[in-house]
Design an enzyme around this catalytic site. Structure first.
Site, PDB file in Angstrom:
ATOM      1  N   GLN A   1      19.879  18.511  31.289  1.00 33.43           N
ATOM      2  CA  GLN A   1      19.159  19.787  31.341  1.00 33.43           C
ATOM      3  C   GLN A   1      19.346  20.551  30.035  1.00 33.43           C
ATOM      4  O   GLN A   1      20.412  20.474  29.412  1.00 33.43           O
ATOM      5  CB  GLN A   1      19.690  20.663  32.489  1.00 33.43           C
TER       6      GLN A   1
ATOM      7  N   THR B   1      22.870  28.464  38.276  1.00 33.40           N
ATOM      8  CA  THR B   1      23.591  27.223  37.965  1.00 33.40           C
ATOM      9  C   THR B   1      22.727  25.995  38.171  1.00 33.40           C
ATOM     10  O   THR B   1      22.935  24.973  37.515  1.00 33.40           O
ATOM     11  CB  THR B   1      24.858  27.117  38.833  1.00 33.40           C
ATOM     12  N   CYS B   2      21.757  26.070  39.085  1.00 36.54           N
ATOM     13  CA  CYS B   2      20.900  24.906  39.325  1.00 36.54           C
ATOM     14  C   CYS B   2      20.048  24.565  38.107  1.00 36.54           C
ATOM     15  O   CYS B   2      19.613  23.419  37.953  1.00 36.54           O
ATOM     16  CB  CYS B   2      19.989  25.165  40.526  1.00 36.54           C
ATOM     17  N   PHE B   3      19.812  25.571  37.252  1.00 34.96           N
ATOM     18  CA  PHE B   3      18.911  25.365  36.121  1.00 34.96           C
ATOM     19  C   PHE B   3      19.604  25.565  34.776  1.00 34.96           C
ATOM     20  O   PHE B   3      18.933  25.650  33.747  1.00 34.96           O
ATOM     21  CB  PHE B   3      17.698  26.299  36.250  1.00 34.96           C
TER      22      PHE B   3
END
Length: 590
Positions: free
Chosen positions: A520, A539-541
């Site tokens: 990412q 936090t997911c991205f």
């Protein structure tokens, strides 16, 4: 599929036997490569032909329709193409000529004008001799690179005992080129990866304590559920499982998965889950590896062995997902995982006092100690020693009844060393059992322990240069004063602060060792929230959200406070109704 054959339908007869490709009749084909669902061929005069599936435009012919028969890639005519290669959804072409069968990568070595001063041990050696040696080592790597499939990796192979196998030597593995050490495992992992799924099975976790009940460690909760799952369901490139946090407003699109793995690593090193223990050097504050952990030899219950198996699964998941674990295992553990035998120096590296005491015991006669004075100097009476975690253990069957004497002291030292080298065999086998369910463990035998550690754990230091290479700015650019302030603050941060920032924005506390493994981009975006407020993250991205600040000092103060004090993942409020015990609501599709 018959469209993969490059044969018009009127000529296709039996696709299970070799057939002539009529459209290539008369062409002098010198190279062919096969991708997942397409083929590329190269003729001697530089013509490139392709056929097969074309959903990603991999045939290079200007559209994405499948092509059952051979087609000429006209755009590459007269480009001097000399090499071709096909992948899953791409095709590559080179004008550079291929290496001859006798050539090796060593033929492309340069010759420096002098040996750098930091290489003191070879300052006296002529550069041409060093280059010649490197050519030989490079040629050896090339031979292994082209023949690794022919080698035996079975420790029980009768014709060659594993300990006599060339790959059982650290010296042999250390001279292999990195591509050779990694290639077999990466090939096998790629071919066994489960594609087309965003995440694996759902795992339920309780983190919130109540007056009536304190939750079990996260490691224990997850291991009890994951260990029951089919291993094939966990071989995913992203999230091996999806976390449901009971009673918390968090939707796991990757950040919760990352955060719980970081918490599990912390539980292991805090010995909340008693699978690991600090090295004896750490306890005695001497020698090397004082910040490392070894296997706890006392954890041998069936429940503990299941947890060790899950630890192996966790190591394999870190490799497949390319998300490093923040875990500090001692070199002795990594060495066992790559099937290298332990030596005296390995034990000394984690327990220097133990090895020095055995050496002193064996040579005590040189200090003037004899049979009459032996027990005045040596307090040990029987054939027992302290294990790595300090418990008293017999080193041979019936050792509690065998008296240590001046005459059998060398035999005692020999048995004591063997005991330490093998005290964690059961636990290591359980870890390997779990690891082998996720990745091909036999192929790790090309690696050194350092290579495997870097693959699993990445870089312990947060590299600002790497972060700056993968950053993406939203609603501002790198010239914006907020961005300029941010990177200046990061330069002043200690590594501990940078790790806290990584945890805050990604749930992880380490970066991969190779930039190519970063899955990412690090996002920094400006928000319209109140000026001088606390930063937030997703936090997911891998996303940091910064409001405007009146000064760099204020921004640093707010950033430090947030990364060290704001750890909750609870802003997905729509998930509160879903994240309850025995909820019947479906999880959203990610």
């Amino acid at each position: 599929q018959e469209r993969m054959l490059g044969i018009p339908e009127q000529y296709a007869t039996n696709s299970t036997i070799p057939q002539l490709v009529p459209d290539l009749n008369g062409e002098d084909i010198i190279d062919v490569d096969v991708g997942a669902e397409h083929v590329v061929a190269l003729s001697k005069d530089g013509k490139v032909f392709t056929w097969g599936m074309n959903n990603e435009g991999q045939l290079g012919i200007g559209h994405t329709n499948p092509v059952p028969g051979v087609v000429l890639v006209a755009i590459l005519d007269n480009r001097g193409i000399n090499q071709v290669a096909a992948g899953k959804s791409h095709t590559a072409f080179w004008t550079a000529p291929p290496k001859s069968p006798c050539a090796t990568s060593s033929t492309q070595l340069g010759t420096p004008p002098s040996i750098p001063l930091e290489y003191r041990k070879i300052q006296h050696v002529e550069i041409k001799l060093i280059r010649a040696r490197l050519q030989i080592l490079s040629y050896f790597s090339d031979l292994i690179y082209t023949s690794w499939r022919l080698l035996s990796y079975d420790p029980g192979f009768r014709e060659v005992h594993w300990l006599e196998h060339p790959l059982s030597s650290l010296h042999v593995r250390a001279v292999l080129a990195p591509r050779v050490q990694m290639l077999p495992s990466m090939r096998a992992i790629g071919r066994t990866m489960i594609q087309g799924r965003t995440y694996g099975p759902q795992i339920t976790v309780h983190r919130l304590a109540t007056p009536e009940k304190t939750p079990q460690p996260i490691f224990t909760q997850i291991s009890e559920q994951v260990i029951k799952l089919p291993s094939a369901d966990l071989r995913l490139p992203s999230r091996a499982w999806k976390i449901k946090l009971i009673g918390e407003g968090a939707d796991d699109a990757g950040g919760v998965f990352d955060d719980t793995i970081t918490e599990m690593c912390q539980e292991l090193e805090k010995e909340t889950v008693p699978l690991l223990t600090k090295t004896p050097n750490s306890t005695s504050s001497v020698g090397f590896n004082k910040d490392k952990f070894v296997i706890n030899p006392s954890s041998v219950s069936p429940e503990s062995l299941q947890q060790y198996k899950f630890l192996g699964i966790l190591l394999g998941v870190a490799i497949r997902t390319r998300k490093p674990l923040d875990i500090h295992l001692a070199p002795t553990v990594w060495k066992r995982l790559v099937s290298l035998p332990l030596a005296v120096s390995d034990i000394e590296a984690v327990d220097s006092l133990f090895v020095s005491s055995l050496k002193g015991l064996s040579t005590i006669d040189k200090q003037g100690v004899g049979e009459d004075t032996f027990h005045n100097v040596i307090p040990i009476e029987k054939f027992h020693i302290q294990s790595s975690n300090g418990t008293l253990e017999t080193i041979v069957p019936g050792g509690e009844d065998i008296r240590l004497t001046f005459k059998n002291r060398k035999l005692f030292a020999q048995y004591a060393l063997q005991f330490r080298m093998n005290e964690s065999n059961i636990q290591i086998n359980a870890i390997l059992d779990g690891l082998s369910s996720i990745i091909p463990v036999p192929l790790l035998r090309f690696m050194t322990l350092e290579v495997l550690e870097h693959w699993v754990c990445g870089k312990p230091e947060i590299d600002l240069n790497l972060l700056q290479k993968i950053v993406h700015y939203r609603d501002m650019d790198k010239q914006h004063y907020i961005v300029q302030w941010f990177w200046r603050i990061m330069e002043r941060f200690s590594n501990e602060d940078r790790v806290a920032l990584m945890r805050f924005v990604s749930g992880r506390s380490r970066l991969p060792a190779d930039i190519a493994d970063v899955s990412q981009r690090f996002q920094i975006m400006k928000t319209d929230k109140c000026k001088d407020g606390l930063p937030t993250s997703q936090t997911c991205f891998f996303q940091l959200r910064l409001p405007e600040y009146t000064s760099e000092t204020v921004m640093e103060e707010k950033l430090r406070y947030a990364i060290h004090n704001c750890r909750s993942i609870d802003m997905d409020n729509y998930m509160l109704a879903r994240n309850v015990e025995n909820s019947t609501l479906d999880d959203p599709i990610i």
